[in-house]
Design an enzyme around this catalytic site. Structure first.
Site, mmCIF file in Angstrom:
data_model
loop_
_atom_site.group_PDB
_atom_site.id
_atom_site.type_symbol
_atom_site.label_atom_id
_atom_site.label_comp_id
_atom_site.label_asym_id
_atom_site.label_seq_id
_atom_site.Cartn_x
_atom_site.Cartn_y
_atom_site.Cartn_z
ATOM 1 N N LYS A 15 8.236 -1.549 1.313
ATOM 2 C CA LYS A 15 7.204 -0.565 0.936
ATOM 3 C C LYS A 15 6.344 -1.041 -0.224
ATOM 4 O O LYS A 15 5.118 -0.925 -0.181
ATOM 5 C CB LYS A 15 7.849 0.768 0.549
ATOM 6 C CG LYS A 15 8.413 1.578 1.681
ATOM 7 C CD LYS A 15 8.817 2.965 1.235
ATOM 8 C CE LYS A 15 9.782 2.964 0.078
ATOM 9 N NZ LYS A 15 11.087 2.347 0.396
ATOM 10 N N LYS A 37 3.656 6.011 -8.163
ATOM 11 C CA LYS A 37 5.061 5.969 -7.745
ATOM 12 C C LYS A 37 5.649 7.339 -8.016
ATOM 13 O O LYS A 37 5.770 7.764 -9.176
ATOM 14 C CB LYS A 37 5.820 4.885 -8.521
ATOM 15 C CG LYS A 37 7.293 4.759 -8.136
ATOM 16 C CD LYS A 37 7.468 4.259 -6.714
ATOM 17 C CE LYS A 37 8.948 4.069 -6.377
ATOM 18 N NZ LYS A 37 9.152 3.578 -5.004
ATOM 19 N N ALA A 111 10.067 6.977 -2.110
ATOM 20 C CA ALA A 111 11.337 6.326 -2.431
ATOM 21 C C ALA A 111 12.206 6.376 -1.181
ATOM 22 O O ALA A 111 12.464 7.459 -0.646
ATOM 23 C CB ALA A 111 12.029 7.045 -3.583
#
Length: 245
Positions: A15, A37, A111
């Protein structure tokens, strides 16, 4: 497409490197880019996280990180064990929307996989994508087992009414096995989504300048690259296998 969510079919599928490649292509195309993020886990406060790695490889992007938890676990679990405040989908949506006011493209990296939990209520990256009405790019692995996880992810996105932009193979091996080669044809079929790129194994080890130069050759035009799915599949897929872009 001012905001693009980037998720994976699981952990360690590429990713972050794919996010870096998308950012590098957008920068080459003259677009301003921010990278968010949503939740960083398993990294000390003094260590660079995934967003910093994207900036190192891709170039001048704005980076943001909503939370950082010390243990390499799912964000909700890591937050609970550390006694820290969890990230909620609304937090992700608000931060991304704010970044979008000053950038041409905001890349939101999740995540783990699509349904990894951020908070005790079960909030996920999929929930943040729904709040933003943002398309989702799915990064997957090439080998045995990828068809199941890829199809499940695609089905979940569509069940939620979300836009699956396409699939990217996060690390294409230098010597692909038969399963990987066959999956080039099968991945678009089982996910009903286009294959939008394939990053070569070891891309993260390239010097940043080399990474930026090479990145457009790994991603399709939908992601500001020049990668040709049909040509790649024709070259890599086994003889006699029908390929679909």
């Amino acid at each position: 497409m001012p905001i693009l969510m980037i998720t994976g079919t699981g952990t360690e599928v590429g990713k972050t490197i794919t996010t870096a490649a998308v950012a590098a292509c957008a920068l080459t195309a003259g677009r301003s880019v921010a990278v968010l993020k949503a939740a960083q886990t398993g990294v000390r406060p003094d260590e660079p996280g995934d967003a910093a790695e994207v900036a190192r490889l891709a170039g001048p992007v704005t980076t943001a990180e909503l939370a950082r938890y010390p243990e390499p676990l799912a964000p909700e679990t890591a937050a609970r064990r550390a006694g820290m405040t969890p990230v909620h989908p609304q937090d992700v949506a608000e931060a991304a929307a704010k970044l979008a006011t000053g950038h041409d493209l905001v890349l939101v990296e999740g995540a783990g996989g699509l349904l990894v939990r951020f908070d005790p209520a079960g909030g996920t990256l999929a929930d943040a994508a729904a709040l933003l009405h943002a398309p989702v790019l799915v990064v997957t692995s090439p080998g045995l087992g990828t068809l199941n996880t890829s199809e499940l992810t695609a089905r979940e996105l569509r069940a939620r009414g979300l836009d699956l932009l396409g699939m990217v193979i996060g690390s294409w091996p230098a010597s692909p096995d038969l399963a990987s080669r066959c999956n080039l044809a099968d991945l678009p079929a089982v996910t009903d989504a286009p294959l939008l790129g394939a990053l070569p194994e070891g891309a993260a080890a390239l010097e940043p300048a080399d990474f930026r130069t090479a990145a457009p050759g790994w991603l399709a035009s939908r992601l500001d690259g020049v990668w040709d799915a049909e040509a790649f599949q024709a070259r890599e897929a086994p003889q006699g296998v029908s390929v679909t872009p």
